[in-house]
Design a protein around this motif. Structure first.
Motif, PDB file in Angstrom:
ATOM      1  N   ARG A 569     -11.843   1.628  -2.486  1.00  0.00           N
ATOM      2  CA  ARG A 569     -10.990   2.004  -3.624  1.00  0.00           C
ATOM      3  C   ARG A 569      -9.663   1.255  -3.645  1.00  0.00           C
ATOM      4  O   ARG A 569      -8.669   1.721  -4.221  1.00  0.00           O
ATOM      5  N   VAL A 570      -9.628   0.071  -3.043  1.00  0.00           N
ATOM      6  CA  VAL A 570      -8.454  -0.805  -3.089  1.00  0.00           C
ATOM      7  C   VAL A 570      -8.905  -2.147  -3.643  1.00  0.00           C
ATOM      8  O   VAL A 570      -9.951  -2.668  -3.252  1.00  0.00           O
ATOM      9  N   ALA A 571      -8.129  -2.720  -4.569  1.00  0.00           N
ATOM     10  CA  ALA A 571      -8.466  -3.992  -5.198  1.00  0.00           C
ATOM     11  C   ALA A 571      -7.735  -5.140  -4.501  1.00  0.00           C
ATOM     12  O   ALA A 571      -6.586  -5.000  -4.079  1.00  0.00           O
ATOM     13  N   TYR A 572      -8.424  -6.294  -4.422  1.00  0.00           N
ATOM     14  CA  TYR A 572      -7.876  -7.470  -3.749  1.00  0.00           C
ATOM     15  C   TYR A 572      -8.126  -8.711  -4.599  1.00  0.00           C
ATOM     16  O   TYR A 572      -9.030  -8.747  -5.426  1.00  0.00           O
ATOM     17  N   ARG A 573      -7.333  -9.741  -4.351  1.00  0.00           N
ATOM     18  CA  ARG A 573      -7.600 -11.060  -4.892  1.00  0.00           C
ATOM     19  C   ARG A 573      -7.573 -12.059  -3.742  1.00  0.00           C
ATOM     20  O   ARG A 573      -7.069 -11.762  -2.657  1.00  0.00           O
TER      21      ARG A 573
END
Length: 607
Positions: A569-573
């Motif tokens: 539930r954590v977004a990354y790039r």
């Protein structure tokens, strides 16, 4: 431009592939993050180099590695190069074949070769492998045919005053390591028209990097005349039966001549062939004289032909979005343009996944929404700037991330989606039609040409061709790709012939690890992009790296090889590698006093 761009970008990725191609070093914890895709059409991996043709080494491990590269290169000399490594008494183990019959068994070393010395001065060497595929004489990497997971070799000193070692016992098959494939071959893309001849579809092949330019032209013409790779055949159109080169292509960088036999070579058919050749020879410029049965029929300016007939639909600058508290919001990063939300506020709620796509002057939107009992449905709509009207499916236990099939035909607006672990086609009225596939399907992603898809079926990676005949979407027999990862959870297209995907790998110390990898559309490349993610990747979206290099592609925009993902539930790039933070999400209200701010989730691109 495309050749120079991709070749420059991929030097680092190919170096990484070379370092990791024989297993993960036991003492290494290096992370490769953000590498670009492997070499594209016409670019050279090996710089024209040839494999080692003699065995003058006393190290049995190095000897076997050299042997696994000896068959690389032009087929006419493959048998000769291989036999330089073999003792006279063992050369009969390899039956001599015509060059057109030679197929190389491509393997990926799972770990470094194991060598055991014997009291008589000989060595036993064991190589544990993963079968990658069979490299055929027409440059196509076919699926694996051999079941072996290890090969054993016996070596002795060369003797008679000769340095080095020779093989006295070896497998009765021509082996080629994946490292050698990427070192001594050019990845070259040729193109076939789709079934209604409105869109070019890429087909990846391999050509020895030492082959001169005029021979490359001849080989490309032979490949086109021979037809597409087997897995792609259902989604494309072959050249007319009987099409074949009459002789070798001639010319230089400024003027080329091709002479063909081609039944029914009327003007429309020749015009399509001219576009097909211009893109299949995308590293060349100058003029191409096309002869049919020795008669001049058409002269093509290769560069202008590519400008006049882009390989892909024209698209705008890419924009990043994510979900925040169940609604779509633009993302803002320094140096990148941010868009507005292309979905009306009334529909922008309760969303758990989304796919946005540009189609000529319209935005296509496919939203997966949920309700209190966690049932999910697909909502589909389109509009010139903002989608205000949506059509919905019924409610299901689970609906996966949808993907749009890009098409030059505005009347054919179709996509694919996984519903309750089965694959469905959807249209812009949200009508669903089952596409039967064996095994539970958990993810689907479509390439930019709209005629190739990647699938995760029963935790494994597949590719398949898509046909849109008469508006009827059908999927060809899927081809399984070989990769180190198991239990795959997400996939997307990373470049024209590249995929990015996530799953689990077993490191050399026996510890399972969640990772993100890239591979080619035939499974030949298997390069880690991000290791030790820490949790299953539940969402993965990429911006295809080749777009800016094409006529009609956007200028500037995102860094090459950009992807985003969600885990726990954590977004990354990945460019640069970092979490996507709340203050990078536009148009969100600050949390109430004392309340904890939500995390951005489900990042994706609009292009």
């Amino acid at each position: 431009m495309r050749r120079r761009l991709l070749a420059a970008l991929l030097g680092g990725a190919l170096l990484t592939a070379g370092l990791t191609g024989c297993g993960i070093p036991a003492n290494s914890d290096v992370q490769v993050d953000g590498a670009g895709p492997a070499a594209g059409a016409g670019s050279t991996n090996g710089g024209g180099s040839q494999p080692v043709t003699q065995a003058a080494t006393d190290d049995p491990k190095e000897f076997v590695r050299n042997y696994l590269a000896a068959a690389a290169g032009e087929r006419e000399q493959a048998d000769y190069r291989v036999k330089q490594f073999i003792a006279p008494e063992a050369k009969s183990r390899l039956r001599k074949k015509q060059s057109s019959e030679i197929a190389l068994t491509v393997v990926r070393l799972r770990e470094s070769p194991e060598a055991r010395s014997n009291s008589d001065g000989s060595y036993d060497v064991t190589v544990r492998v993963q079968q990658v595929g069979v490299l055929r004489a027409d440059g196509w990497l076919a699926p694996p045919a051999a079941p072996e997971t290890e090969y054993r070799f016996k070596l002795r000193p060369a003797g008679s005053g000769q340095p080095g070692l020779v093989l006295t016992d070896l497998p009765n098959v021509l082996l080629l390591s994946d490292e050698a494939l990427h070192s001594y071959y050019v990845e070259h893309t040729i193109y076939f028209w789709n079934s209604d001849q409105t869109q070019l579809v890429p087909d990846q092949r391999y050509l020895p990097s030492a082959v001169p330019a005029e021979r490359r032209v001849t080989e490309v013409v032979k490949w086109l005349a021979g037809g597409p790779s087997d897995w792609l055949a259902q989604g494309v159109t072959r050249l007319p039966d009987g099409t074949a080169p009459i002789n070798n292509a001639t010319g230089s960088d400024e003027r080329w001549e091709i002479n063909l036999a081609m039944p029914g070579a009327n003007e429309p058919r020749l015009a399509r062939l001219a576009t097909q050749l211009a893109w299949s020879l995308s590293e060349l410029s100058g003029q191409l004289d096309l002869k049919i049965q020795n008669q001049n029929r058409l002269t093509v300016d290769l560069k202008q032909e590519r400008l006049d007939n882009p390989a892909y639909p024209t698209i705008g600058s890419p924009e990043r979005y994510s979900l925040y508290d169940g609604a779509i919001h633009p993302l803002s990063f320094a140096g990148e343009s941010s868009g507005t939300v292309p979905v009306a506020a009334a529909a922008n709620k309760g969303i758990v996944s989304a796919a946005l796509s540009r189609s000529q002057h319209d935005i296509l939107a496919a939203l997966v929404v949920t309700r209190a009992d966690r049932k999910q449905r697909l909502m589909v709509g389109s509009g010139p700037d903002q989608v205000t009207t949506f059509n919905g499916t019924g409610w299901y236990a689970s609906v996966g991330r949808p993907t749009w099939l890009r098409s030059l035909d505005p009347q054919h607006r179709y996509g694919l989606v996984v519903v309750d672990k089965r694959l469905y086609r959807f249209d812009d009225l949200a009508g669903l039609k089952l596409i039967p596939l064996p095994g539970p399907v958990t993810a689907v992603a479509a390439s930019l040409d709209g005629h190739r898809i990647a699938l995760i079926v029963d935790g494994a990676l597949y590719v398949a061709a898509v046909s849109l005949d008469g508006g009827v979407v059908s999927v060809g027999q899927p081809r399984r790709l070989v990769t180190r990862l198991t239990g795959l959870t997400a996939v997307d297209w990373y470049a024209e012939n590249q995929l990015v995907f996530a799953g689990s790998e077993l490191r050399s110390e026996g510890r399972p690890e969640r990772s993100i990898y890239q591979t080619t559309v035939d499974g030949a490349l298997d390069t880690p992009l991000k290791r030790d993610v820490g949790a299953p990747v539940t969402h993965l979206a990429a911006y295809p790296a080749h777009l800016a290099a094409y006529p009609g592609g956007p200028a500037g925009g995102l860094p090459t090889g950009s992807y985003m993902y969600e885990a726990n539930r954590v977004a990354y790039r990945n460019n640069p590698p970092d979490t996507i933070k709340r203050d990078q999400v536009l148009d969100v209200a600050p949390p109430a006093a004392g309340a904890k701010a939500s995390n951005p989730t489900v990042p994706f691109f609009l292009y």
